[in-house]
Design an enzyme around this catalytic site. Structure first.
Site, PDB file in Angstrom:
ATOM      1  N   TYR A   1      31.166  26.400  18.918  1.00 54.23           N
ATOM      2  CA  TYR A   1      31.633  25.405  18.021  1.00 54.23           C
ATOM      3  C   TYR A   1      31.791  23.983  18.598  1.00 54.23           C
ATOM      4  O   TYR A   1      31.334  23.015  17.975  1.00 54.23           O
ATOM      5  CB  TYR A   1      33.434  25.807  17.783  1.00 54.23           C
ATOM      6  CG  TYR A   1      34.253  24.866  17.158  1.00 54.23           C
ATOM      7  CD1 TYR A   1      34.272  24.700  15.848  1.00 54.23           C
ATOM      8  CD2 TYR A   1      35.061  23.980  17.858  1.00 54.23           C
ATOM      9  CE1 TYR A   1      34.958  23.752  14.945  1.00 54.23           C
ATOM     10  CE2 TYR A   1      35.953  23.113  17.310  1.00 54.23           C
ATOM     11  CZ  TYR A   1      35.938  22.967  15.842  1.00 54.23           C
ATOM     12  OH  TYR A   1      36.737  22.086  15.305  1.00 54.23           O
TER      13      TYR A   1
ATOM     14  N   SER B   1      36.140  16.503  16.386  1.00 54.64           N
ATOM     15  CA  SER B   1      37.032  17.333  17.162  1.00 54.64           C
ATOM     16  C   SER B   1      36.926  16.775  18.598  1.00 54.64           C
ATOM     17  O   SER B   1      35.671  16.458  19.095  1.00 54.64           O
ATOM     18  CB  SER B   1      36.803  18.731  17.045  1.00 54.64           C
ATOM     19  OG  SER B   1      37.531  19.435  17.865  1.00 54.64           O
TER      20      SER B   1
END
Length: 251
Positions: free
Chosen positions: A157, A144
């Site tokens: 995260y 990501s």
């Protein structure tokens, strides 16, 4: 082995209900992928995903898989490779967590880290070893852009994805020359059921667009894929922004 269209004939999706994983499977089935394994927690959603892919003409199997149950990975994932060669493994599982909650709940924060990083390290090494033993194949790892630089809004995260990204890059270097190709995919904000209701990040994308980029990256044997491609330059600027300025950026 890959067919004349450059598509893998067999695919293992770790995270069998992942929207990106399933979009990729659909795209590859249209390019003549014949066998698909969906690894995930047994659920009606996993059964429905397998049925939907079977309707497209693929031979689809499901296998119980829990990212947090690392002691079972070698047995359960290794058994898949005994059924025949796997041309592509897509590591597509992960959880976003809830930053506001997780900051005050260390147990929840650790669960995010263990799922996104520890579980991925375990499953990634098991599959990499099996691919190397068969002498060919691709391991595609969904990272990501959040892993490029920790943001106040989602640093738990983001830190887990940063670890995953670094692990996958190192694994790719370790497997260079073995016949196994490792590709890291860095999507931006993906419009999906999981992100419904969240504020969108810059240059949002879709599971189908990520699947298209994965297919193109496989054909090119890319090592890193950004989705959309313009994020490469955006994140280069973000990565090098002075910290006082970065804190004020709306990212």
């Amino acid at each position: 082995m890959k067919d004349a269209f450059g598509a893998p004939q067999s695919l293992l999706v770790l995270g069998g209900t992942s929207e990106i994983g399933l979009a990729t499977a659909r795209r590859l089935i249209a390019r003549r992928t014949r066998t698909v394994w969906l690894a995930g927690r047994p659920s009606p959603a996993l059964t429905a995903a397998a049925d939907a892919l079977r309707a497209l003409g693929a031979d689809v199997h499901t296998v119980p898989f829990d990212a947090l149950d690392t002691e079972s990975h070698e047995e359960r994932l290794g058994k898949i490779f005994t059924e025949g060669d796997i041309d592509m493994v897509l590591l597509a599982f992960g959880v976003p967590g809830d930053q506001a909650r997780d900051e005050s709940d260390p147990v929840a924060a650790v669960r995010v880290a263990q799922t996104n990083y520890t579980g991925a390290v375990s499953a990634g090494l098991v599959c990499a070893g099996a691919l190397q033993a068969q002498g060919h194949g691709s391991l595609v790892v969904l990272s990501s852009v959040a892993g490029e630089r920790a943001r106040r809004a989602d640093f738990i995260y983001g830190s887990s994805k940063a670890g995953l990204d670094a692990f996958a890059q190192g694994l790719g270097d370790a497997l260079h020359g073995t016949g196994v190709h490792v590709m890291v995919v860095r999507p931006g904000f993906v419009r999906s059921r999981r992100t419904a209701g969240l504020a969108e990040g810059p240059l949002p994308t879709t599971p189908e667009a990520v699947a298209s980029a994965i297919e193109l990256g496989l054909r090119r044997r890319s090592e890193t894929v950004w989705v959309p491609g313009a994020l490469r330059m955006v994140m280069a600027a973000v990565r090098h922004a002075p910290r006082p300025l970065f804190r004020r950026l709306p990212v």
